[in-house]
Design a protein around this motif. Structure first.
Motif, short mmCIF file in Angstrom:
data_model
loop_
_atom_site.label_atom_id
_atom_site.label_comp_id
_atom_site.label_asym_id
_atom_site.label_seq_id
_atom_site.Cartn_x
_atom_site.Cartn_y
_atom_site.Cartn_z
N GLY A 238 1.01 -1.11 -0.10
CA GLY A 238 0.06 0.15 -0.28
C GLY A 238 0.48 1.48 -0.22
O GLY A 238 0.14 1.97 -0.13
N TYR A 241 -0.37 3.93 -2.27
CA TYR A 241 -1.56 5.20 -2.21
C TYR A 241 -1.00 5.46 -1.32
O TYR A 241 -1.33 6.49 -1.61
CB TYR A 241 -2.02 3.78 -2.06
CG TYR A 241 -2.58 2.86 -2.67
CD1 TYR A 241 -2.90 3.02 -4.08
CD2 TYR A 241 -2.83 1.31 -2.61
CE1 TYR A 241 -3.93 2.12 -5.32
CE2 TYR A 241 -2.76 0.52 -3.97
CZ TYR A 241 -3.52 0.63 -5.20
OH TYR A 241 -4.25 -0.14 -5.82
N PRO A 286 -4.72 2.31 19.74
CA PRO A 286 -4.55 2.04 18.67
C PRO A 286 -3.71 1.92 17.16
O PRO A 286 -4.01 2.95 17.15
CB PRO A 286 -6.04 1.23 18.35
CG PRO A 286 -6.69 2.23 19.22
CD PRO A 286 -6.72 3.06 19.64
N GLN A 288 -4.11 0.85 14.67
CA GLN A 288 -4.61 1.07 13.83
C GLN A 288 -5.55 2.39 13.45
O GLN A 288 -5.49 3.48 12.37
CB GLN A 288 -6.61 0.45 13.66
CG GLN A 288 -6.56 -1.17 13.28
CD GLN A 288 -5.56 -1.70 14.24
OE1 GLN A 288 -5.74 -1.30 15.75
NE2 GLN A 288 -5.66 -3.15 14.57
N GLN A 291 -2.44 4.55 11.20
CA GLN A 291 -1.99 3.71 10.27
C GLN A 291 -4.03 3.80 9.49
O GLN A 291 -3.29 4.46 7.72
CB GLN A 291 -2.22 1.73 10.49
CG GLN A 291 -2.01 1.10 10.92
CD GLN A 291 -1.84 0.04 10.87
OE1 GLN A 291 -2.75 -0.18 11.22
NE2 GLN A 291 -1.06 -1.38 11.11
N ALA A 292 -4.59 4.60 10.17
CA ALA A 292 -5.57 5.13 9.26
C ALA A 292 -5.45 7.11 8.58
O ALA A 292 -5.68 6.97 8.00
CB ALA A 292 -6.83 5.38 9.51
N TYR A 295 -4.69 8.71 5.61
CA TYR A 295 -5.75 8.63 4.60
C TYR A 295 -6.81 9.39 5.22
O TYR A 295 -7.40 10.56 4.37
CB TYR A 295 -6.45 7.62 5.08
CG TYR A 295 -5.27 5.92 4.58
CD1 TYR A 295 -4.37 6.13 3.04
CD2 TYR A 295 -4.59 5.42 5.51
CE1 TYR A 295 -3.23 5.19 2.73
CE2 TYR A 295 -3.82 4.38 4.50
CZ TYR A 295 -2.75 3.99 3.66
OH TYR A 295 -2.28 2.89 3.19
N ILE A 296 -6.95 9.20 6.74
CA ILE A 296 -7.95 10.25 7.04
C ILE A 296 -7.35 12.08 5.98
O ILE A 296 -8.35 12.80 6.09
CB ILE A 296 -8.33 10.07 8.22
CG1 ILE A 296 -8.61 8.94 8.12
CG2 ILE A 296 -9.13 11.25 8.90
CD1 ILE A 296 -8.69 8.48 10.24
N THR A 298 -5.22 12.59 3.88
CA THR A 298 -5.89 13.20 2.61
C THR A 298 -6.54 13.50 2.34
O THR A 298 -7.25 14.30 1.61
CB THR A 298 -5.41 12.20 2.38
OG1 THR A 298 -3.84 11.87 2.12
CG2 THR A 298 -5.39 12.00 0.53
N CYS A 299 -7.73 13.04 2.66
CA CYS A 299 -9.51 13.08 2.56
C CYS A 299 -9.85 14.44 3.53
O CYS A 299 -10.56 14.89 2.60
CB CYS A 299 -10.33 11.46 3.34
SG CYS A 299 -9.99 10.31 2.10
#
Lengths: 323, 367
Positions: A238, A241, A286, A288, A291-292, A295-296, A298-299
């Protein structure tokens, strides 16, 4: 452990994790600035990692490995170019196709050739890019504050790491200070104007995707024969991305690209470091969440809440001459 | 005159050219098989034998096809409105949460035929909710839907792993999965359907969600070609300016199309979660969302084409398992190679053979 030591160790893994992102995001920069969306960055990185590991293993030469990585990645770029420039196909679809093809073929060929479940055999030290110890690193180690920074963060990286940081100003220079760069940016904004000036849109775009291929070749090579000592299946995991996210985050500009990649690399390093550790008042965060986070972010950025990211105007649109 | 604007009869456009693209993709796959020292023809016959040779094989093929019909429809609905939804994977993943929550809540009180419709709604709602944010960002803030849906796939993966590891896990167990649903939360297998054709289902998880998938395909056909909304979506898909000129509200159409797309992707979860494993597991979608892209491209975004393409991919998945079992040199990932080539030739290089076809057709008409 001392807080400064922690800082140094997180910083050095930040650099390590950012390098493939910097190369890949710069690759995306060249391609997208010329108006060719490239979802296939992930596949190119993975493909070049496999090619680099195979050739480095066979020849015991890291440089030949790098060469193979670049050749493989440029070949994939040409496929992408053939589909999206010559045949005016959908660029997203073509990129997705490359990702699938590579994800499969690296494992199929790896298993058929080496029989180790899709990975390549462990590489000898000659076949890898070894860390370079800068002059005075050992002597500097005892100097407070600056010493550990110099010895553990600035020195002791492999040559591709230094190349990545050189590639940033070099890309800036190519894009903003050369005729090729000016035309490349123009073809991403208004291909019609470039065509009117008598310059071939197709050839310019082909050269742009080839630049992207070369840079992705460095990224994949770094993964397989500098950071690790073998190709492992799906080792890009990934990152292509994330590099795309960094590109958006940096609003398609070279120097911000570097900082965005360092930020995302830092989040990754922090996530590794924080695993299982307690934060005062919050408790265990966590993994995660980290990890997220890229992406968050960027949105959120894309939504225009922290500045506006305007992509090149002609991005994703095949150019058709009017008759 | 450019060959792009020469009209060709439907059977060439929708039959011959896709078939030709498919054949090229398979020829290259065969070349790869040959390259690693196996016989492509043997591999092909093993593939067909594994997928269609007995009742259990057919059951597995149709089980895979069921998932692909849902995700293929999901991608197609978005494409008709001019949106490329790469997020079916994430939407299906979150849809699984919706259907698992319904199954966990109801399975001890009511039989499956009461749980099922509610689970369909739950899965659809959760999938649609996951598609809503990218849709909203595209419609109102101009963010590129391809980028945002990719980002949402990763966010979904992180979210679901967190939920399965920290929230939904059975206390005292190591595996990140929910408890097994009782009978009221499981979809029955379609053994009786196979028996009427004289075949035995065996261990294959072919289940009732296949029928829901066929109904969904019919629903999509009605929606796209027989309703006002479908017409508006298609208009938007062809040209945004034309849609604006015709007074079709852009934001509303984008959001509705993506909600439907997300709901269809979410419903895919019924098949693996309630129809096969009877629990929610990590990564249960297994790339079906991405297969949907290939399925939709190959089926030319038409429900009937999608059903056929989904069955073809079902054959590839089940047959591929069989081939990798019989020929250890060829791994399961050969499917990804074929899939990539199909997407490349049927999607990105869709019109590569068109100029040649036009020339042949014109010569044929003259002669």
């Amino acid at each position: 452990m001392d807080y400064y030591d922690i800082f140094i160790s997180v910083l050095s893994s930040t650099i390590r994790l950012s390098i493939p992102l910097i190369f890949t995001a710069l690759a995306g920069l060249f391609s997208e600035r010329a108006g060719i969306f490239d979802i296939g960055l992930e596949g190119k990185m993975l493909g070049s990692a496999f090619a680099a590991a195979c050739i480095a293993y066979l020849t015991d030469s890291a440089w030949l490995g790098l060469g193979a990585g670049i050749v493989c990645s440029v070949a994939l770029s040409l496929v992408h170019g053939f589909a999206s420039i010559t045949n005016r196909g959908n660029q997203i679809v073509s990129g997705v196709a490359i990702n699938f093809f590579i994800a499969g073929i690296t494992i199929v060929l790896g298993q058929a050739w080496f029989g180790q479940g899709g990975r390549t055999p462990q590489l000898s030290p000659d076949a890898r890019f070894a860390p370079i110890i800068l002059p005075g690193a050992d002597a500097a180690r005892d100097i407070p504050i600056f010493g550990p920074l110099y010895a553990n963060v600035i020195s002791g990286n492999n040559i591709l790491t230094y190349l990545a940081f050189l590639a940033v100003p070099f890309s800036w220079w190519v894009l903003y200070r050369t005729r090729f760069g000016l035309r490349l940016r123009a073809v991403g904004e208004n291909p019609g104007a470039v065509d009117t000036a008598g310059i071939s849109v197709a050839w310019l775009r082909y050269r742009a995707v080839m630049c992207a291929g070369i840079l992705c070749g460095f990224a994949g090579t770094y993964l397989a024969i500098a950071q690790s000592a073998a190709f492992i299946k799906d080792m890009s995991a990934g990152k292509g991305y994330i590099a795309l996210a960094a590109l958006v985050f940096a609003k398609w500009k070279p120097v911000p690209v570097m900082f965005a990649c360092l930020l995302f690399g830092f989040l990754d390093a922090l996530a590794n470091f924080m695993q299982g550790k307690q934060v005062p008042l919050i408790g265990e965060v966590p993994v995660q969440v980290f990890q997220a986070l890229p992406y968050i972010l960027t949105c959120v950025l894309l939504a225009g809440f922290i500045g506006v990211a305007t992509p090149p105007k002609a991005g994703g649109v095949p150019y058709t001459k009017e008759r | 005159m450019s060959t792009a604007s020469v009209p060709l009869p439907h059977w060439i456009n929708y039959g011959l050219i896709p078939l030709l693209n498919l054949v090229v993709a398979f020829l290259i796959s065969g070349f790869v098989v040959w390259l690693i020292g196996e016989s492509p023809l043997d591999a092909l016959s093993l593939l067909l034998e594994g997928a269609l040779g007995n009742g259990e094989g057919i059951g597995f093929t149709l089980y895979y096809a069921t998932s692909f019909i849902f995700t293929g429809l999901s991608v197609a609905v978005a494409i008709h409105a001019g949106l490329f939804n790469i997020g079916s994977e994430g939407q299906a993943y979150v849809g699984g949460l919706g259907c698992a929550l319904v199954a966990l809540a109801l399975d001890r009180y009511v039989p499956w035929y009461v749980t099922m419709p509610i689970a369909v709604i739950g899965a659809g709602l959760f999938g649609a909710a996951w598609a809503f944010i990218p849709a909203f960002l595209q419609a109102k803030r101009g963010s590129h839907i391809v980028i945002t849906t990719i980002m949402f796939n990763y966010i979904a993966a992180a979210l679901m792993v967190y939920l399965l590891v920290h929230v939904l896990i059975v206390p005292g167990k190591m595996a990140p999965e929910t408890r097994t649903f009782l009978e009221g939360g499981q979809l029955p297998k379609l053994g009786w359907l196979m028996t009427t054709f004289g075949a035995k289902l065996g261990a294959a998880p072919f289940n009732v969600s296949f029928i829901i998938a066929l109904l969904a395909a019919w629903f999509v056909w009605v929606l796209i070609w027989r309703t006002k909304l479908g017409f508006e979506m298609r208009t938007l898909g062809v040209s945004r300016t034309a849609a604006d000129y015709a007074g079709i509200p852009y934001a509303r159409t984008v959001i509705v199309a993506m909600l439907l797309s997300g709901a269809l992707a979410g419903m895919m979860a019924l098949n693996p979660v309630m129809g096969s494993s009877a629990r929610l597991q990590v990564e249960f979608v297994g790339g079906a969302g991405f297969v949907g892209i290939a399925v939709s491209l190959m089926g030319r975004n038409h429900p009937l084409g999608i059903i056929m393409a989904a069955i073809l991919f079902g054959i590839l998945y089940q047959g591929g398992d069989w081939v990798s079992f019989e020929m250890p040199n060829i791994t399961r990932e050969m499917i990804l190679v074929i899939q990539g080539l199909v997407i490349l030739f049927a999607g990105a290089l869709e019109y590569m053979f068109r100029p040649a076809m036009v020339r042949l057709y014109q010569q044929f008409k003259r002669g």
